[in-house]
Design a protein around this motif. Structure first.
Motif, mmCIF file in Angstrom:
data_model
loop_
_atom_site.group_PDB
_atom_site.id
_atom_site.type_symbol
_atom_site.label_atom_id
_atom_site.label_comp_id
_atom_site.label_asym_id
_atom_site.label_seq_id
_atom_site.Cartn_x
_atom_site.Cartn_y
_atom_site.Cartn_z
ATOM 1 N N MET A 53 19.299 65.117 21.805
ATOM 2 C CA MET A 53 18.883 64.625 20.499
ATOM 3 C C MET A 53 20.010 64.637 19.469
ATOM 4 O O MET A 53 20.164 63.671 18.715
ATOM 5 N N ASP B 183 13.580 61.757 12.472
ATOM 6 C CA ASP B 183 13.517 63.127 12.968
ATOM 7 C C ASP B 183 12.105 63.500 13.401
ATOM 8 O O ASP B 183 11.908 64.207 14.392
ATOM 9 N N MET B 184 11.108 63.050 12.659
ATOM 10 C CA MET B 184 9.725 63.359 12.999
ATOM 11 C C MET B 184 9.351 62.741 14.349
ATOM 12 O O MET B 184 8.774 63.411 15.219
ATOM 13 N N TYR C 134 13.967 61.056 7.692
ATOM 14 C CA TYR C 134 12.874 61.997 7.991
ATOM 15 C C TYR C 134 11.970 61.431 9.080
ATOM 16 O O TYR C 134 11.563 62.148 10.011
ATOM 17 N N ARG D 154 21.406 61.265 17.473
ATOM 18 C CA ARG D 154 21.596 61.175 16.021
ATOM 19 C C ARG D 154 23.031 60.801 15.686
ATOM 20 O O ARG D 154 23.288 59.956 14.812
ATOM 21 N N ILE E 94 9.866 65.129 21.723
ATOM 22 C CA ILE E 94 10.291 66.318 22.465
ATOM 23 C C ILE E 94 9.070 67.146 22.871
ATOM 24 O O ILE E 94 8.985 67.648 24.002
ATOM 25 N N ASP E 95 8.098 67.289 21.945
ATOM 26 C CA ASP E 95 6.864 68.001 22.281
ATOM 27 C C ASP E 95 6.165 67.334 23.463
ATOM 28 O O ASP E 95 5.693 68.007 24.399
ATOM 29 N N ALA F 190 11.358 61.874 16.738
ATOM 30 C CA ALA F 190 12.126 62.551 17.786
ATOM 31 C C ALA F 190 11.517 63.899 18.135
ATOM 32 O O ALA F 190 11.381 64.258 19.313
ATOM 33 N N ASP F 191 11.128 64.670 17.126
ATOM 34 C CA ASP F 191 10.567 66.002 17.387
ATOM 35 C C ASP F 191 9.257 65.915 18.152
ATOM 36 O O ASP F 191 9.015 66.686 19.094
ATOM 37 N N PHE F 192 8.391 64.967 17.784
ATOM 38 C CA PHE F 192 7.120 64.850 18.497
ATOM 39 C C PHE F 192 7.319 64.280 19.901
ATOM 40 O O PHE F 192 6.542 64.574 20.818
#
Length: 205
Positions: A75, A101-102, A98, A79, A108-109, A104-106
């Motif tokens: 990740m 990033d949001m 933002y 970026r 990853i989850d 990308a983070d979800f």
């Protein structure tokens, strides 16, 4: 904008299944000059120390060689490369950054839940029955923003859908995701490449 430096991407020889694939999709889509080195597990164990001495701080794959530097972690690499490419690959405002990033983070989850379904068979039934649809609903809402079909960060989402075996089927109740997949697969620099993707879920192989 394009990156003028040639990039070498290194990851394990496991086809499209691993976390390096979103990086490959980004390089492919942006027409960035690159090569993809796929190493065997035992080969990496033999050569990892050499790469650490060359500056690969954490000694993990995937990594890229760019301008004489060895840069790792999926990740952060996405970026960094997106910022270097600019334009459509980067958010234009703090709010868009933002959103990147949001997403990308979800993703990853989602990938974590999927990995458990792939490698831990006793979690597979729960993933298929409950967790998978939960992730789909979440991204269906996100990709309905601004009339779609894209939300920044789409390379990682597409890879998750492909690993879930849902590039070409199973998205009937998620029209925003279906629209996204169709648009993504029609991108000129990706169309031929993603046509080689397998149709089955990673945990069904």
């Amino acid at each position: 904008m394009t990156l003028t430096s040639h990039i070498k991407l290194t990851y394990f020889n496991i086809g499209i299944r691993g976390i390096a694939e979103p990086i490959k999709l980004l390089l492919q889509d942006s027409e960035t000059s690159h090569e993809y080195s796929r190493v065997e597990f035992d080969e990496w164990e033999k050569t990892k120390t050499d790469f650490i001495e060359k500056g690969l701080t954490f000694g993990t794959v995937p990594f890229v060689e760019l301008d004489g530097k060895h840069l790792g972690a999926c990740m952060p690499l996405m970026r960094l490369l997106s910022k270097k490419l600019g334009g459509k690959y980067q958010g234009a405002t703090d709010e868009e950054e933002y959103l990147v990033d949001m997403v990308a983070d979800f993703c990853i989850d989602w990938r974590g839940d999927m990995n458990r379904a792939i490698f831990l068979k006793d979690t597979r039934e729960k993933y298929i029955a409950k967790l998978k649809s939960g992730h789909h609903r979440r991204f269906e809402r996100a990709y309905g923003l601004n009339d779609g079909p894209y939300v920044l960060g789409q390379k990682v989402l597409y890879h998750n859908l492909a690993n879930d075996g849902q590039r070409t089927q199973g998205l009937e109740q998620y029209p925003n995701l279906a629209k996204f997949v169709k648009a993504f697969e029609e991108r000129p620099n990706l169309k031929e490449y993603v046509a080689t993707y397998p149709e089955v879920a990673a945990y069904d192989e």
